[in-house]
Design a protein around this motif. Structure first.
Motif, PDB file in Angstrom:
ATOM      1  N   GLN A 175      -5.838 -42.242  -2.446  1.00  0.00           N
ATOM      2  CA  GLN A 175      -6.248 -41.501  -3.653  1.00  0.00           C
ATOM      3  C   GLN A 175      -7.730 -41.149  -3.581  1.00  0.00           C
ATOM      4  O   GLN A 175      -8.139 -40.036  -3.889  1.00  0.00           O
ATOM      5  CB  GLN A 175      -6.016 -42.359  -4.900  1.00  0.00           C
ATOM      6  N   LEU A 176      -8.530 -42.139  -3.208  1.00  0.00           N
ATOM      7  CA  LEU A 176      -9.971 -41.916  -3.086  1.00  0.00           C
ATOM      8  C   LEU A 176     -10.244 -40.801  -2.076  1.00  0.00           C
ATOM      9  O   LEU A 176     -11.032 -39.879  -2.346  1.00  0.00           O
ATOM     10  CB  LEU A 176     -10.653 -43.221  -2.655  1.00  0.00           C
ATOM     11  N   GLY A 234     -11.170 -45.190   2.443  1.00  0.00           N
ATOM     12  CA  GLY A 234     -11.031 -43.883   1.800  1.00  0.00           C
ATOM     13  C   GLY A 234     -12.040 -42.862   2.304  1.00  0.00           C
ATOM     14  O   GLY A 234     -11.699 -41.682   2.472  1.00  0.00           O
ATOM     15  N   VAL A 235     -13.265 -43.306   2.545  1.00  0.00           N
ATOM     16  CA  VAL A 235     -14.276 -42.348   3.010  1.00  0.00           C
ATOM     17  C   VAL A 235     -13.964 -41.839   4.422  1.00  0.00           C
ATOM     18  O   VAL A 235     -13.846 -40.631   4.640  1.00  0.00           O
ATOM     19  CB  VAL A 235     -15.699 -42.938   2.894  1.00  0.00           C
ATOM     20  N   PRO A 236     -13.774 -42.730   5.417  1.00  0.00           N
ATOM     21  CA  PRO A 236     -13.471 -42.189   6.766  1.00  0.00           C
ATOM     22  C   PRO A 236     -12.130 -41.459   6.847  1.00  0.00           C
ATOM     23  O   PRO A 236     -11.942 -40.641   7.752  1.00  0.00           O
ATOM     24  CB  PRO A 236     -13.516 -43.420   7.676  1.00  0.00           C
ATOM     25  N   MET A 237     -11.205 -41.735   5.939  1.00  0.00           N
ATOM     26  CA  MET A 237      -9.942 -40.970   5.945  1.00  0.00           C
ATOM     27  C   MET A 237     -10.195 -39.472   5.762  1.00  0.00           C
ATOM     28  O   MET A 237      -9.355 -38.652   6.125  1.00  0.00           O
ATOM     29  CB  MET A 237      -9.026 -41.451   4.810  1.00  0.00           C
ATOM     30  N   GLU A 246      -2.182 -37.265   3.050  1.00  0.00           N
ATOM     31  CA  GLU A 246      -1.922 -37.401   4.488  1.00  0.00           C
ATOM     32  C   GLU A 246      -3.208 -37.260   5.277  1.00  0.00           C
ATOM     33  O   GLU A 246      -3.573 -36.169   5.712  1.00  0.00           O
ATOM     34  CB  GLU A 246      -0.890 -36.375   4.936  1.00  0.00           C
ATOM     35  N   TRP A 247      -3.879 -38.370   5.449  1.00  0.00           N
ATOM     36  CA  TRP A 247      -5.123 -38.374   6.215  1.00  0.00           C
ATOM     37  C   TRP A 247      -4.799 -38.290   7.702  1.00  0.00           C
ATOM     38  O   TRP A 247      -3.672 -38.534   8.133  1.00  0.00           O
ATOM     39  CB  TRP A 247      -5.916 -39.647   5.905  1.00  0.00           C
ATOM     40  N   GLN A 248      -5.809 -37.943   8.482  1.00  0.00           N
ATOM     41  CA  GLN A 248      -5.647 -37.844   9.930  1.00  0.00           C
ATOM     42  C   GLN A 248      -6.578 -38.827  10.622  1.00  0.00           C
ATOM     43  O   GLN A 248      -7.687 -39.076  10.135  1.00  0.00           O
ATOM     44  CB  GLN A 248      -6.027 -36.426  10.413  1.00  0.00           C
ATOM     45  N   LEU A 249      -6.146 -39.344  11.769  1.00  0.00           N
ATOM     46  CA  LEU A 249      -7.077 -40.084  12.615  1.00  0.00           C
ATOM     47  C   LEU A 249      -8.178 -39.126  13.059  1.00  0.00           C
ATOM     48  O   LEU A 249      -7.972 -37.907  13.077  1.00  0.00           O
ATOM     49  CB  LEU A 249      -6.354 -40.624  13.853  1.00  0.00           C
ATOM     50  N   SER A 251      -8.267 -38.426  -1.060  1.00  0.00           N
ATOM     51  CA  SER A 251      -7.787 -37.148  -1.604  1.00  0.00           C
ATOM     52  C   SER A 251      -8.768 -36.593  -2.630  1.00  0.00           C
ATOM     53  O   SER A 251      -9.113 -35.400  -2.624  1.00  0.00           O
ATOM     54  CB  SER A 251      -6.406 -37.373  -2.221  1.00  0.00           C
ATOM     55  N   ALA A 252      -9.244 -37.461  -3.534  1.00  0.00           N
ATOM     56  CA  ALA A 252     -10.184 -37.014  -4.571  1.00  0.00           C
ATOM     57  C   ALA A 252     -11.495 -36.544  -3.945  1.00  0.00           C
ATOM     58  O   ALA A 252     -12.099 -35.553  -4.382  1.00  0.00           O
ATOM     59  CB  ALA A 252     -10.437 -38.146  -5.568  1.00  0.00           C
ATOM     60  N   LEU A 253     -11.940 -37.243  -2.911  1.00  0.00           N
ATOM     61  CA  LEU A 253     -13.172 -36.829  -2.231  1.00  0.00           C
ATOM     62  C   LEU A 253     -13.000 -35.447  -1.605  1.00  0.00           C
ATOM     63  O   LEU A 253     -13.867 -34.578  -1.715  1.00  0.00           O
ATOM     64  CB  LEU A 253     -13.568 -37.858  -1.158  1.00  0.00           C
ATOM     65  N   VAL A 254     -11.854 -35.250  -0.943  1.00  0.00           N
ATOM     66  CA  VAL A 254     -11.608 -33.947  -0.311  1.00  0.00           C
ATOM     67  C   VAL A 254     -11.579 -32.846  -1.378  1.00  0.00           C
ATOM     68  O   VAL A 254     -12.178 -31.779  -1.210  1.00  0.00           O
ATOM     69  CB  VAL A 254     -10.289 -33.979   0.499  1.00  0.00           C
ATOM     70  N   ARG A 255     -10.898 -33.136  -2.496  1.00  0.00           N
ATOM     71  CA  ARG A 255     -10.838 -32.130  -3.581  1.00  0.00           C
ATOM     72  C   ARG A 255     -12.221 -31.835  -4.130  1.00  0.00           C
ATOM     73  O   ARG A 255     -12.486 -30.732  -4.628  1.00  0.00           O
ATOM     74  CB  ARG A 255      -9.934 -32.629  -4.705  1.00  0.00           C
ATOM     75  N   SER A 256     -13.122 -32.806  -4.063  1.00  0.00           N
ATOM     76  CA  SER A 256     -14.476 -32.583  -4.583  1.00  0.00           C
ATOM     77  C   SER A 256     -15.371 -31.924  -3.531  1.00  0.00           C
ATOM     78  O   SER A 256     -16.560 -31.729  -3.783  1.00  0.00           O
ATOM     79  CB  SER A 256     -15.087 -33.912  -5.036  1.00  0.00           C
ATOM     80  N   GLY A 257     -14.802 -31.635  -2.355  1.00  0.00           N
ATOM     81  CA  GLY A 257     -15.568 -30.883  -1.357  1.00  0.00           C
ATOM     82  C   GLY A 257     -16.033 -31.683  -0.155  1.00  0.00           C
ATOM     83  O   GLY A 257     -16.656 -31.138   0.754  1.00  0.00           O
TER      84      GLY A 257
END
Lengths: 551, 551
Positions: free
Chosen positions: A60-61, A92-95, A181-184, A63-69
């Motif tokens: 979730q973290l 969450g951050v490195p994801m 769906e995060w990526q390595l 995803s929210a970070l990505v949505r925030s740019g």
């Protein structure tokens, strides 16, 4: 002619994947979804989450970070104590492909501002306790880059409510997708974390870690400690310090429990050990000494065999003895921010059990040998870059090479090249190698005292001082001297209730040290320490120079 | 615009080194030079060597190989049982940059000759026991490439002396330098080992391993097993089989003891456990069953808690129960030669202790989940390459991806591409995923029996047969049938002294299986097995077809 083994055997998606600690949480959430991952607080009101829940929150973290740019190569900074969000940002951050910059919460606003500027953070997550510092740092910041600030308000925090951000952490992640769906990382050499060293002079340097090193450091910790599956790990060590020596990732790999802890206090630690059945924790010597010297009443009901890891300074013999008496099993490791935290270990031998406790303490106080997955660490002549003999006498510099050495210093190619010159990372620590190949630090390069042309190891003098029964903590630094160049000056913190004079201390030193190594000055005071418990010798050097010289 | 993390932070000799199991022996020899590494034989006459001695011998071997012309990308083949030289070649050969090809010692000369030709071996090391096979293989060899043959004569071997080479192993390595300065591979993707699969049809395929995968597989074994430092590991599993599941490297990483063993017999195993205090061993189900079914007199004095790892076929419930009764702690793993041996584990949960032993055996008999350092393993639809639901019913193929998947098949790009198609390694094993995500093999693709259009899992029928008290071992294969296409045919090996008829067996099946799954034929015989204890179903299929059909 190329070998048959070089033909038609390429890397593919099937047989090659990035080594990353992100794989660890995914696996634990899949295999042990219902086992506890996090506990924060005590009793009924404690926050408890499983690996499945924690993994979903991390996604979730992300995803929210990505949505925030936030995206690949961005910096996400945090000012957090050892709370659940601090565990979550490690995944969450490195994801998102971004880099986690955990900022030391004890820093002044000026330094925090420098770090935010230098690291080019676009997001900052702040615990309520540090909203004030963050507010000042934001004012002092010079960059005009937009900075998204998120408040993490901890239900366990009892101080005054304060906030500095535009959104609360729980509200922020609520907007994220728990099945993101995060990526390595595309390359395991991609950065995962940024850790500023608390340099003693000049601006701090930003040490960059990569996924490969973070994963191998985490696994090495498991191997060195024989850490079984499902440990209960107490967060006495700040996660802002070398990413908690990579233990957020190690605990995930083992599907263990992160027992969070806002404040490092003896009562809270013993209570947590009892309540949550803690079996592993790490810390600087000061943390362990605090436990050793705590009143017996606090220690009631503490089980045998709690495993403790110590680094940050050589543990004095008295502390090692005290730990043994408490029934704690202490392992001494050594490293620097540049080596992902510990990268050598004083690996124990069974025959050490047969020697007296003083000798065993001496053996265990050494920095030892390279970690399992660090390629090498040895005492070298920094001039010729050759290893020195294992004679217990030849003093050289501890060097490291391997996958547990940083990528380098951010935006500082000159410092990077100097630190990694000659194919080795230069630790700055002066040491000898004992006949068994174990390294023993004699001093930091800058802490060595040169008196009348002779080198004096401040650590050697400190070790002697620690053997005095009244001494709680001690630091020996150089003081300028017209005749000798430098002389040793001892700063001593005395145990509660103990009575001792400077003369007593000097007599004790005379009994155990060559004359030129005996401190010329003894100052009784509380020692200034960094947030990680390291004694701040640069402060003491200033004090020493300011002392009035006796006739 | 590239990120700040992509600037001025290059790989250097200081911060990047190849991941390789060769580092493991160097470290153990440095940190634990005087701990035992190898014991071979019993009592006074046993060969015993420390890690320091073993490391020196490996470097001698490497040095002697280099002096004899071996270099990077060459193949060194060996025909060795689990003796000290077999441990040494796992380090000495890759130290030269060459690739270790351990040949199955039970193969016929024709197949050995094929492997020598196909792998282009330039050196062959042969134990006395296999000199005869090697001699015939050398005659059958088609290649004209020079082949250096070295005899390894084992003092423990009691059979007739025989030799086929030009020099004896001890004389050969005596010429080498025990301080030979080997190098890590230039690339961790470089080949370290070549293992031919005992394919059931056609020529064997040469599976190529690299240093990275071998090291990560070894570490994964340690993590899965919570294998502490200094284990005492008994070599019941042939090292020629997937390099002993990478355990020669795992034992070196842990500075453990390799207890060598020429022959896998119950008495020798129990004796070794008692004498050398063995605490870990691996094997196919047949090995563990042999121990379970051994006379009680052999088991006297065997301690509780010996750790056993089983793979190669799903362990029947009766075996799991028997192991529990002996006090052995069994862990079920699964993999293929292409995945460095085990790459999934039936990771245990504490609550499994609370269910009855039959249910616990069912849970433990599953293939489970991906190893720690294998990126993923799941049941997929091989047509769409998507994972199937965790419903315990949807049958698909087990696939693997990650660093524990082979480089590919040597000189066989077509087979490599097929095996790794779609970014996953195709195991050929048909399975379902249970609701907890644990995989359970239903059959090998080629072992499935299709009767009247219905799929019959031969394993399901075998599991039922194993529950019959008279059954020691069993295999069910397809037999062609004019009406049904195929029908199940059971081959049964009966326990010593047990009395049972084909009618008894069929009645037992009728009580527990749908009618169409009940074997139409039951044959009592000793089952043909491979050297690793796998039942040779292709032989049984031939027998089944040759049976006279009853009216």
């Amino acid at each position: 002619m190329s070998s048959i083994y070089d033909q038609d055997l390429p890397r593919t998606a099937a047989n090659f994947s990035a080594i990353s600690p992100l794989s660890f949480i995914e696996r634990s959430a899949r295999v042990y979804p219902d086992l506890p991952a996090i506990v924060h607080g005590s009793g009924e009101s404690a926050i408890r989450r499983t690996w499945s829940q924690t993994y979903r929150r991390c996604r979730q973290l992300a995803s929210a970070l990505v949505r925030s740019g936030v995206g690949k190569g961005d910096t996400v900074a945090v000012l957090l104590p050892n709370t659940p969000p601090m565990v979550e940002v490690h995944f969450g951050v490195p994801m998102t492909g971004a880099v986690l910059n955990t900022i030391n919460t004890r820093l002044d606003p000026q330094t925090v501002a420098f770090i935010l500027d230098h690291g080019e953070a676009g997001t900052l997550i702040v615990d309520s306790e540090f909203a004030g510092v963050a507010r000042k740092a934001l004012e002092l910041r010079q960059s005009t880059k937009p900075l998204q600030v998120i408040d993490a308000s901890d239900p366990i925090y009892t101080g005054p409510a304060d906030s500095v951000g535009s959104i609360e952490y729980e509200a922020f992640i609520a907007d994220g997708d728990p099945e993101f769906e995060w990526q390595l990382p595309g390359d395991e050499w991609d950065a995962i974390a940024l850790n500023y060293t608390s340099g003693t002079t000049g601006n701090p340097k930003g040490v960059v870690y990569h996924h490969r090193g973070a994963a191998l450091a985490a696994i090495s910790n498991i191997l060195e400690w024989d850490m079984p599956k499902h440990p209960v790990y107490l967060w006495t060590l700040p996660m802002f310090h070398c990413n908690g020596w990579c233990f957020p990732w190690a605990v995930a790999a083992r599907a263990g429990v992160n027992v969070c802890l806002r404040k490092v206090e003896a009562k809270a630690i013993f209570d947590a050990i009892r309540e949550h059945k803690v079996d592993h924790y790490c810390g600087a010597p000061i943390v362990h000494s605090m436990l050793v010297n705590a009143p017996d009443s606090l220690k009631e009901g503490i089980p045998e065999g709690v495993k403790a890891m110590v680094a940050g300074a050589a543990p004095p013999a008295s502390m090692i003895e005290g730990m043994e008496r408490m029934g704690f099993d202490l392992l001494h490791v050594y490293g620097l921010t540049e080596t992902y935290g510990p990268a050598t270990v004083c690996a124990k031998h069974s025959h050490w059990k047969d020697v007296d406790i003083g000798e065993r303490a001496r053996l265990n106080a050494r920095q030892g040998v390279a970690y399992h997955l660090e390629e090498a660490s040895c005492v070298m002549d920094p001039g010729t870059m050759t290893p020195l003999p294992w004679d217990g006498e030849s003093m050289g510099e501890i060097m490291f090479r391997g996958n547990m050495v940083m990528k380098g210093y951010l935006k500082n190619p000159k410092a990077t090249q100097e630190a990694l010159a000659g194919g080795w990372f230069h630790s700055g620590d002066l040491a000898v190698a004992d006949p068994d190949g174990y390294m023993k630090i004699k001093d930091r390069s800058k802490d060595i005292i040169i008196s009348g042309g002779e080198n004096i190891s401040s650590i050697e003098v400190e070790d002697v001082l620690y053997r005095h029964p009244a001494v709680l903590a001690v630091a020996v630094v150089a003081k300028s001297d017209a005749r000798w160049g430098e002389t040793p000056c001892a700063f001593v913190e005395v145990k509660e209730g103990a009575q001792v004079t400077a003369e007593d201390i000097i007599k004790h030193c005379r009994d155990h040290l060559a004359g030129y190594k005996v401190p010329r000055h003894v100052v009784f005071c509380e020692l200034p320490k960094t947030s990680t418990g390291k004694i701040q010798k640069f402060e003491l050097r200033k004090k020493a120079e300011a002392l009035e010289v006796e006739a």
